[in-house]
Design an enzyme around this catalytic site. Structure first.
Site, PDB file in Angstrom:
ATOM      1  N   HIS A 264       0.762  -1.151   0.015  1.00 25.91           N
ATOM      2  CA  HIS A 264      -0.096  -0.163   0.000  1.00 25.91           C
ATOM      3  C   HIS A 264       0.953   1.239  -0.150  1.00 25.91           C
ATOM      4  O   HIS A 264       0.701   2.010  -0.816  1.00 25.91           O
ATOM      5  CB  HIS A 264      -1.010  -0.065   1.294  1.00 25.91           C
TER       6      HIS A 264
HETATM    7  O1  RIB Z   1      -4.490  -0.349   5.364  1.00 20.94           O
HETATM    8  C1  RIB Z   1      -3.124  -0.581   4.771  1.00 20.94           C
HETATM    9  C2  RIB Z   1      -2.392   0.585   5.584  1.00 20.94           C
HETATM   10  O2  RIB Z   1      -2.623   0.169   6.832  1.00 20.94           O
HETATM   11  C3  RIB Z   1      -0.772   0.821   5.282  1.00 20.94           C
HETATM   12  O3  RIB Z   1      -0.490   2.043   5.736  1.00 20.94           O
HETATM   13  C4  RIB Z   1      -0.269  -0.382   6.240  1.00 20.94           C
HETATM   14  O4  RIB Z   1       1.124   0.123   6.733  1.00 20.94           O
HETATM   15  C5  RIB Z   1      -1.254  -0.001   7.528  1.00 20.94           C
HETATM   16  O5  RIB Z   1      -0.694   0.936   8.304  1.00 20.94           O
END
Ligand code: RIB
Ligand code: CA
Length: 339
Positions: A264
């Site tokens: 992500h």
């Molecule tokens: O939903 C994904 C996010 O939540 C990313 O930033 C992951 O590192 C968690 O923090």
């Protein structure tokens, strides 16, 4: 061929990006606020390596793991990547209001799976995350892009504590939210779910925002085939990344969710360095900070009729499309350049 999310694209389709773009000749100054975190670790690597970006500071926030772990992980990762000169400071333990949310079931108790990276030779700056961000903004000759990739608590505190520094924030390119399905709940993505009050302050701040949410990051997937590609790379960083990814693949497989991981946070960083990796569209986004079942939802509207009827202006770019193969290739290229 860019992959498109499994949901209805807005009537408007994709629109030109608003987020600034760095170039090797004029690198974009950025500050990363993070909760490392497996995908945070790969995002920090992108910021260290890409010549189009100048990483001015890294701040930590409680999220994937306790903030003490996130701080130490940020220090260790920067040292591993040969960037121990980048200032680091610790931020909020938890949200402005509401319960403490953690994702240690995904990222492991310390936030970096079962991997131990050599201890950092330095401590975090004692001034704290918000003060470090403020000092960095004030000292920068040009406005800086904030890249929050964890809960938005520190960013909300910065906005509320230093309103006079708003002109030094050129853009907020955040990983969080979703105009489609959530992950922490059916409605909400973790970074927003962990502190909806902070997210509401950020989205209502009037600052230019790009929301790199699950709509696009669920197509920034690495699978086990990346392990072979990383194994062929020199340097310790690629080996550490392989361990982090393997931990995630094993967890994902144990939950019957296939052997893959959405990276992500790296998408929020790469969007600032690569002009055509991510496709975006203008949305009006509000955050549900109530205590109901949709708590932490980012409600996105791009319907021209409703926006006109309700006199709403779009307030952010939302990431919708990404070339998944190109993303994986970029990650291999980045780790090939790390020690
Ligand atoms: O939903 C994904 C996010 O939540 C990313 O930033 C992951 O590192 C968690 O923090
Ligand atoms: Ca994160």
């Amino acid at each position: 061929m860019a992959s498109v999310g499994l949901f209805r694209l807005p009537e408007a389709g994709l629109t030109p990006r608003v987020a600034p773009l760095g170039t090797a000749k004029k690198p974009l100054p950025i500050i990363i606020d993070c909760d490392p975190g497996l995908d945070d670790a790969l995002a920090i690597a992108c910021a260290v390596v890409r010549p189009e970006l100048k990483l001015l500071a890294v701040t930590s926030v409680g999220g994937n793991a306790d903030v003490r772990h996130c701080t130490e992980n940020a220090l260790r990762l920067l040292q591993l990547y040969g960037a121990a000169d980048v200032p680091v400071a610790e931020g909020a333990v938890g949200p402005l209001s509401g319960p403490l949310e953690r994702a240690t079931e995904i990222h492991g108790a310390t936030g970096l799976g079962s991997t131990t990276i050599p201890a950092a030779a330095r401590k975090a700056d004692p001034e704290g995350a918000v003060a470090l961000m403020a000092r960095t903004l004030a000292a920068s000759a040009e406005p800086v892009v904030l890249v929050p990739i964890g809960p938005l608590t520190n960013i909300a505190l910065l906005i509320r504590s230093y309103p006079h520094l708003a002109p030094k924030i050129s853009h907020i390119c955040l990983m969080g939210g979703s105009v489609g399905e959530g992950n922490s709940s059916a409605s909400a993505e973790f970074n927003i779910y962990a502190d909806p009050t902070a997210a509401e302050i950020v989205f209502n701040s009037g600052l230019p925002i790009t929301m790199i949410g699950l709509d696009v990051t669920h197509h920034a997937i690495l699978d086990r085939s990346i392990l072979e590609r990383f194994a062929a790379l020199p340097g310790t960083s690629a080996k550490v990344a392989s361990e982090l990814l393997k931990f995630s693949f094993d967890r994902s497989a144990a939950w019957g969710q296939g052997e893959k991981m959405a990276i992500h946070d790296a998408v929020a960083v790469l969007h600032l360095a690569i002009p055509d990796l991510v496709g975006v569209s203008r949305y009006h986004v509000v955050v549900d900070s109530t205590q109901g079942p949709a708590r932490g939802r980012t409600i996105g509207d791009a319907n021209p009729y409703r926006l006109k009827r309700d006199k709403l202006e779009s307030n952010c770019d939302v990431g919708l499309t990404i070339d998944s193969k190109r993303f994986a290739d970029e990650m291999v290229d980045i780790y090939s350049k790390l020690p």
